[in-house]
Scaffold this motif. Structure first.
Motif, PDB file in Angstrom:
ATOM      1  N   PHE A  55      -0.562  -6.228  -3.358  1.00  0.00           N
ATOM      2  CA  PHE A  55       0.149  -6.707  -2.170  1.00  0.00           C
ATOM      3  C   PHE A  55       1.591  -6.219  -2.184  1.00  0.00           C
ATOM      4  N   THR A  56       2.231  -6.308  -3.351  1.00  0.00           N
ATOM      5  CA  THR A  56       3.607  -5.803  -3.424  1.00  0.00           C
ATOM      6  C   THR A  56       3.653  -4.293  -3.181  1.00  0.00           C
ATOM      7  N   ASN A  57       2.597  -3.598  -3.584  1.00  0.00           N
ATOM      8  CA  ASN A  57       2.511  -2.156  -3.320  1.00  0.00           C
ATOM      9  C   ASN A  57       2.416  -1.888  -1.817  1.00  0.00           C
ATOM     10  N   TYR A  58       1.551  -2.688  -1.141  1.00  0.00           N
ATOM     11  CA  TYR A  58       1.418  -2.542   0.316  1.00  0.00           C
ATOM     12  C   TYR A  58       2.721  -2.901   1.023  1.00  0.00           C
ATOM     13  N   SER A  59       3.376  -3.953   0.557  1.00  0.00           N
ATOM     14  CA  SER A  59       4.620  -4.364   1.211  1.00  0.00           C
ATOM     15  C   SER A  59       5.715  -3.314   1.029  1.00  0.00           C
ATOM     16  N   ARG A  60       5.688  -2.619  -0.115  1.00  0.00           N
ATOM     17  CA  ARG A  60       6.677  -1.560  -0.368  1.00  0.00           C
ATOM     18  C   ARG A  60       6.491  -0.401   0.616  1.00  0.00           C
ATOM     19  N   HIS A  61       5.235  -0.101   0.909  1.00  0.00           N
ATOM     20  CA  HIS A  61       4.938   1.041   1.788  1.00  0.00           C
ATOM     21  C   HIS A  61       4.741   0.627   3.249  1.00  0.00           C
ATOM     22  N   PHE A  62       4.881  -0.660   3.539  1.00  0.00           N
ATOM     23  CA  PHE A  62       4.614  -1.135   4.889  1.00  0.00           C
ATOM     24  C   PHE A  62       5.586  -0.533   5.912  1.00  0.00           C
ATOM     25  N   SER A  63       6.853  -0.397   5.530  1.00  0.00           N
ATOM     26  CA  SER A  63       7.862   0.106   6.469  1.00  0.00           C
ATOM     27  C   SER A  63       7.776   1.619   6.670  1.00  0.00           C
ATOM     28  N   ARG A  64       7.067   2.319   5.774  1.00  0.00           N
ATOM     29  CA  ARG A  64       7.028   3.784   5.862  1.00  0.00           C
ATOM     30  C   ARG A  64       6.419   4.289   7.164  1.00  0.00           C
ATOM     31  N   PRO A  65       5.236   3.824   7.598  1.00  0.00           N
ATOM     32  CA  PRO A  65       4.704   4.325   8.873  1.00  0.00           C
ATOM     33  C   PRO A  65       5.587   3.980  10.060  1.00  0.00           C
ATOM     34  N   ILE A  66       6.234   2.800  10.029  1.00  0.00           N
ATOM     35  CA  ILE A  66       7.142   2.445  11.123  1.00  0.00           C
ATOM     36  C   ILE A  66       8.319   3.409  11.140  1.00  0.00           C
ATOM     37  N   ASN A  67       8.842   3.710   9.964  1.00  0.00           N
ATOM     38  CA  ASN A  67       9.955   4.653   9.845  1.00  0.00           C
ATOM     39  C   ASN A  67       9.554   6.036  10.346  1.00  0.00           C
ATOM     40  N   GLU A  68       8.372   6.490   9.960  1.00  0.00           N
ATOM     41  CA  GLU A  68       7.900   7.810  10.377  1.00  0.00           C
ATOM     42  C   GLU A  68       7.679   7.870  11.885  1.00  0.00           C
ATOM     43  N   LEU A  69       7.137   6.785  12.446  1.00  0.00           N
ATOM     44  CA  LEU A  69       6.920   6.754  13.898  1.00  0.00           C
ATOM     45  C   LEU A  69       8.246   6.848  14.642  1.00  0.00           C
ATOM     46  N   SER A  70       9.253   6.115  14.177  1.00  0.00           N
ATOM     47  CA  SER A  70      10.555   6.163  14.852  1.00  0.00           C
ATOM     48  C   SER A  70      11.183   7.549  14.753  1.00  0.00           C
ATOM     49  N   MET A  71      10.985   8.209  13.605  1.00  0.00           N
ATOM     50  CA  MET A  71      11.559   9.543  13.426  1.00  0.00           C
ATOM     51  C   MET A  71      10.837  10.587  14.275  1.00  0.00           C
ATOM     52  N   GLN A  72       9.562  10.332  14.580  1.00  0.00           N
ATOM     53  CA  GLN A  72       8.798  11.286  15.384  1.00  0.00           C
ATOM     54  C   GLN A  72       9.143  11.209  16.866  1.00  0.00           C
TER      55      GLN A  72
END
Length: 647
Positions: free
Chosen positions: A341-358
């Motif tokens: 769960f902590t692994n998922y929470s660490r990477h949770f913001s990554r797709p949101i960040n990538e979407l905003s950058m795209q």
């Protein structure tokens, strides 16, 4: 170092900045009211906007782009299957950590069981990640092929459309604007198609899959993470807006610097003649400093989005770790579940960040695609009527074509480039086969406009134009124009050899005919002195030739044509007086048995014309032979004797 005023700074930013976003190296000359385009005909149009901005109708543009991709539907479906598989394997591989860790901390398992389960788990994860790597490779490889296929189709359709557009379109759009659609706009579309589409799909699946697995693992911790989503979205959107604004400013400033450098390098001789080096350096320093400031802001906001989103993700990670630890102590939450769960929470913001950058890439690509589709949606030249006929000259017979001698008649022709602005008023001209008709008059009187109408670059509003008694509206355009040879004031040579450029006037001409045409145009002697003679390769629109030599090749190109009608638009204006005399002798041979229309400011070149027509403000005010017009003592007499000058 010279100082520049605030007013001059505003002029520099306005001239080279906002109007030249992503315009590339080509210079865009500002329009001159009533003037002719350097390489075309008729009035200049408004200066086109280049690059930048948001799409006006995003959904329509997206659907149109998807239609191009949809031609490789099977490949696209396979790509999305690979994206789905790659994302799911990544999520599944992470989830496998749960049983592995739980087994390692299980006090009931023996050391041997723990090792065997660990090895089995690692091998299983390796196989899953290997599948993901293969899927990612296939996804990238195939998607690049799909996107390039789409770009090729778009580019080819755009080029075909350019060839079918009327001259009016090129007269109202700058060359730089048209080129930008082929380069910058299509490049931005290609960047989006190459990576962005599949990356967006991957981010969405990754985000949805991560949220689902977090709820499956522990719904209490999942709610904690979900609560932080609005904060992540708000901050990402806030930074994204600032980033977009400053990146647009950076592109404007970059276009300003590029445009100024190109213009100053091209006009270096003029700068030195007027000793403006100091002023030029001061202006460049101002534009360069403006670019530096805007780049700093753009790069700052572009670079902080990742660490800001990362830090917000760390807050979520800290919250989930703390609450998860409490649940492990109080609610029998397993250690393996907390780990993944902590692994998922660490990477949770990554797709949101990538979407905003795209989003920047998407907006730029859609805006570019809209500009490309604008050209594709332009109305082409009017199609020929079904009963349109073909024509040909006696010396160039075409099966089924009607032979013409070259009589040209303009009856009561009235025309204006824009509604309500008449350029020509009730023009009546008759040119018998083999006659030489000259047009003289002030700039803007309508001389070139008449030749444009004969070629049907524009259709007349009133009256008619006849060739051997046939209305040109009833003649196929290709056939009409192939029987009219033109030599323009502005020379243009294509990349290739001298021989190929002359042969452009008639592609089936033999080498002997090419040489004969060069001799007719008095070009043979200088061609023979070139390093490889007729096989000399011309550089950059004939940059390795003088202006006069380039014009001689254009004249030779017209000479090789068997067209019975010839139009000379200031054909000798770019050559010296001595060369002009040679050309005049060649022109006499060239014009023999051809109906010729000559536009000239040098009145000495039209003295032997069969009829000289004097135009002023779109009307014929005098006509006759050279001697007749001098005897009249009117406008032509004043122009010829220097009492007034052509303006």
């Amino acid at each position: 170092m010279s100082r520049i005023s605030e007013e001059r700074k505003e002029i520099l930013l306005r001239r080279y900045g906002s109007k030249n976003i992503n315009s590339g190296p080509g210079k865009v000359t500002p329009p001159a009211p009533g003037g002719r385009r350097p390489g075309g005909f008729g009035p200049r149009g408004p200066r086109g906007h280049i690059g930048g901005g948001k799409p006006k109708n995003a959904m329509a543009t997206i659907n149109r782009l998807l239609a191009y991709i949809g031609r490789d539907k099977i490949k696209v479906l396979f790509v999305f299957a690979c994206v789905l598989s790659s994302t799911l394997t990544n999520l599944a591989g992470s989830y496998l950590l749960r049983p592995i860790i739980n087994n390692l901390v299980d006090a009931k398992s023996t050391a041997q069981e723990k090792i065997s389960n660990l090895v089995l788990g690692i091998l299983t994860m390796a196989c899953i990640y290997l599948v993901g790597v293969i899927c990612t490779y296939l996804q990238q490889r195939i998607m690049i092929g799909v996107s390039q296929n789409a770009l090729v189709k778009i580019r080819e359709e755009l080029f075909r459309k350019i060839q079918k557009l009327p001259v009016k379109y090129h007269d109202t759009h700058t060359h730089g604007d048209v080129m930008s659609r082929f380069t910058n706009d299509l490049d931005s579309v290609g960047e989006m198609l190459n990576n962005t589409l599949s990356q967006i799909f991957s981010c969405i699946i990754n985000l949805v899959g991560t949220v689902i697995l977090m709820f499956v693992t522990n719904w209490i911790l999942a709610l904690v993470i979900v609560v932080t989503i609005p904060l992540l979205v708000y901050v990402g959107n806030l930074i994204g807006k600032q980033s977009r604004k400053y990146f647009i400013g950076q592109q404007q400033a970059l276009g300003a610097v590029n445009g100024y450098v190109e213009e100053t390098v091209t006009g270096q001789k003029v700068i030195k003649v007027f000793s403006h080096e100091e002023t030029t350096m001061a202006e460049f320093e101002f534009l360069s400093d403006d670019l530096r400031q805007k780049q700093m802001k753009a790069q700052f906001f572009g670079s902080i989005i990742a660490p800001v989103m990362g830090n917000l993700g760390q807050v979520s990670f800290a919250l989930s770790s703390t609450i998860g630890g409490i649940l492990c102590l109080t609610a029998n939450f397993d250690i393996g579940g907390l780990t993944i769960f902590t692994n998922y929470s660490r990477h949770f913001s990554r797709p949101i960040n990538e979407l905003s950058m795209q989003m920047n890439i998407i907006f730029a690509a859609l805006a570019g695609a809209e500009r490309v589709f604008e050209v594709m949606d332009e109305a082409p030249e009017k199609a020929d009527p079904e009963d349109a006929i073909e024509i040909c000259a006696e010396g160039n017979r075409v099966e089924g074509a009607q032979i013409i001698k070259g009589e040209v008649v303009l009856k009561n022709v009235t025309f204006g480039y824009e509604p309500g602005k008449t350029i020509l008023k009730n023009i009546n001209v008759t040119a018998k086969p083999g006659q030489k008709i000259a047009f003289v008059g002030s700039t803007g009187a309508g001389k070139t406009t008449i030749t444009n109408l004969i070629n049907r670059f524009y259709d007349i509003e009133e009256g008619e134009i006849l060739i051997d008694g046939i209305n040109i509206k009833n003649i196929k355009k290709d056939s009409l124009r192939s029987n009219i040879a033109m030599v323009l004031q502005d020379t243009h040579l294509f990349s290739g050899t001298v021989r190929e450029n002359i042969r452009y006037g008639r592609l089936d001409a033999t080498d002997e005919e090419v040489i004969a045409a060069a001799k007719t145009a008095c070009a043979h002697s200088f061609i023979e002195r070139l390093p490889q003679g007729y096989d000399t390769v011309l550089e950059g629109d004939g940059a390795n030739l003088s202006q006069g030599e380039r014009q001689l090749l254009n004249i030779a190109r017209a000479a090789i044509s068997k067209a019975p009608i010839l139009i000379l638009d200031e054909a000798t204006s770019s050559v010296d007086t001595r060369t002009e005399k040679y050309i005049e002798r060649g022109m006499d041979r060239l014009m023999k048995d051809r109906t010729t229309f000559v536009i000239a400011h040098r009145l000495s070149t039209v003295r032997n014309a069969d009829r000289i027509i004097v135009l002023e403000h779109g009307e014929i005010i005098e006509q006759g032979t050279h001697e007749e017009l001098l005897d009249m003592g009117g406008r032509y007499y004043q122009l010829y004797t220097g009492a007034v000058e052509l303006d």
